[in-house]
Design a protein around this motif. Structure first.
Motif, PDB file in Angstrom:
ATOM      1  N   GLU A 274      15.655 -44.139 -38.928  1.00  9.94           N
ATOM      2  CA  GLU A 274      15.908 -45.131 -39.630  1.00  9.94           C
ATOM      3  C   GLU A 274      16.103 -44.831 -41.123  1.00  9.94           C
ATOM      4  O   GLU A 274      15.151 -43.843 -41.775  1.00  9.94           O
ATOM      5  CB  GLU A 274      14.822 -46.158 -39.814  1.00  9.94           C
ATOM      6  N   LEU A 275      16.945 -45.024 -41.996  1.00  9.63           N
ATOM      7  CA  LEU A 275      17.454 -44.529 -43.262  1.00  9.63           C
ATOM      8  C   LEU A 275      17.764 -45.641 -44.281  1.00  9.63           C
ATOM      9  O   LEU A 275      18.283 -46.495 -43.985  1.00  9.63           O
ATOM     10  CB  LEU A 275      18.603 -43.535 -43.187  1.00  9.63           C
ATOM     11  N   THR A 276      16.963 -45.725 -45.454  1.00  5.64           N
ATOM     12  CA  THR A 276      17.365 -46.745 -46.339  1.00  5.64           C
ATOM     13  C   THR A 276      18.076 -45.884 -47.297  1.00  5.64           C
ATOM     14  O   THR A 276      17.987 -44.678 -48.071  1.00  5.64           O
ATOM     15  CB  THR A 276      16.050 -47.343 -47.033  1.00  5.64           C
ATOM     16  N   ALA A 277      19.328 -46.538 -47.588  1.00  6.48           N
ATOM     17  CA  ALA A 277      20.410 -45.976 -48.496  1.00  6.48           C
ATOM     18  C   ALA A 277      20.800 -46.712 -49.654  1.00  6.48           C
ATOM     19  O   ALA A 277      20.795 -48.167 -49.526  1.00  6.48           O
ATOM     20  CB  ALA A 277      21.502 -45.436 -47.878  1.00  6.48           C
TER      21      ALA A 277
ATOM     22  N   ASP B 136      23.346 -47.410 -53.245  1.00  5.74           N
ATOM     23  CA  ASP B 136      24.596 -47.035 -54.056  1.00  5.74           C
ATOM     24  C   ASP B 136      25.675 -46.482 -53.361  1.00  5.74           C
ATOM     25  O   ASP B 136      26.201 -46.962 -52.235  1.00  5.74           O
ATOM     26  CB  ASP B 136      23.802 -46.178 -55.339  1.00  5.74           C
ATOM     27  N   LEU B 137      25.984 -45.193 -53.521  1.00  5.09           N
ATOM     28  CA  LEU B 137      26.920 -44.515 -53.029  1.00  5.09           C
ATOM     29  C   LEU B 137      27.009 -44.228 -51.573  1.00  5.09           C
ATOM     30  O   LEU B 137      28.005 -44.583 -50.627  1.00  5.09           O
ATOM     31  CB  LEU B 137      27.519 -43.177 -53.753  1.00  5.09           C
ATOM     32  N   LEU B 138      25.747 -43.920 -51.189  1.00  2.45           N
ATOM     33  CA  LEU B 138      25.421 -43.438 -49.784  1.00  2.45           C
ATOM     34  C   LEU B 138      25.527 -44.804 -48.802  1.00  2.45           C
ATOM     35  O   LEU B 138      26.210 -44.825 -47.813  1.00  2.45           O
ATOM     36  CB  LEU B 138      24.339 -42.855 -49.577  1.00  2.45           C
ATOM     37  N   ALA B 139      24.960 -46.038 -49.605  1.00  2.00           N
ATOM     38  CA  ALA B 139      25.221 -47.346 -49.058  1.00  2.00           C
ATOM     39  C   ALA B 139      26.524 -47.498 -48.731  1.00  2.00           C
ATOM     40  O   ALA B 139      26.761 -48.309 -47.632  1.00  2.00           O
ATOM     41  CB  ALA B 139      24.040 -48.418 -49.756  1.00  2.00           C
ATOM     42  N   ARG B 140      27.253 -47.552 -49.858  1.00  4.67           N
ATOM     43  CA  ARG B 140      28.653 -47.840 -49.774  1.00  4.67           C
ATOM     44  C   ARG B 140      29.299 -47.289 -48.601  1.00  4.67           C
ATOM     45  O   ARG B 140      30.227 -47.803 -47.851  1.00  4.67           O
ATOM     46  CB  ARG B 140      29.395 -47.463 -51.146  1.00  4.67           C
TER      47      ARG B 140
END
Ligand code: NI
Length: 170
Positions: A122-125, A127-131
């Motif tokens: 499970e990863l919380t991302a 800004d750019l990574l989330a996009r």
């Protein structure tokens, strides 16, 4: 490793829904490593399996600018658990060359996925990574970033893309 062909808009494979991956066997591992090589060569920050003609729920991502900072992420059967906030930013896509546009996305996402060893992450991302995660996961459902642009811009873009496709077909 091999560099794979990247399917370009309006290829129909980009519009299909990808199937979950059952067993992570050697063919999936090879696909992931070929996709990473293809993404780095392009160059791009993300690539989804349907973009190389494979309708399986696998994406590769690396937002590092320089080779020395590489941090490849391979996500199998990724699922967004929750998302928060909203932010508009410019996107492009290796399957729609030379086209860029503003898209609103969640600013933060928490994503669950399997790695190549079948370990759940499970990863919380943000800004750019989330996009990039949201853009690549869309590909697994046949959704392209141009679908998420405002209607006016999208209609203009689609007519330009149609003209381009016609010229290329000549
Ligand atoms: Ni894309």
């Amino acid at each position: 490793m091999a560099i794979l062909e990247i399917y370009k808009y309006p290829a129909s494979v980009l519009r299909d829904k990808s199937a979950p991956i059952g067993q992570i066997d050697s063919s999936i591992k090879r696909l992931a490593s070929d996709m990473l090589e293809t993404m780095y060569a392009a160059p791009g920050v993300g690539l989804a399996a349907p973009q190389v003609g494979v309708l399986k729920r696998l994406v590769v991502i690396d937002i590092a600018h320089e080779a020395k900072d590489r941090n490849p992420l391979v996500m199998i059967n990724p699922q967004i658990l929750y998302s928060a906030g909203e932010i508009t930013g410019e996107e492009g896509c290796l399957s729609i060359p030379e086209v860029y546009g503003d898209v609103s996305r969640a600013r933060l996402v928490r994503v669950k996925f399997l790695d190549l060893e079948e370990v759940v992450h499970e990863l919380t991302a943000e800004d750019l990574l989330a996009r990039v995660i949201q853009h690549e996961l869309d590909h697994l459902d046949g959704v392209l970033f141009i679908d998420r642009m405002s209607k006016v811009k999208r209609d203009l873009l689609k007519s330009q893309l149609r003209k381009k496709a016609k010229l290329a077909a000549r």
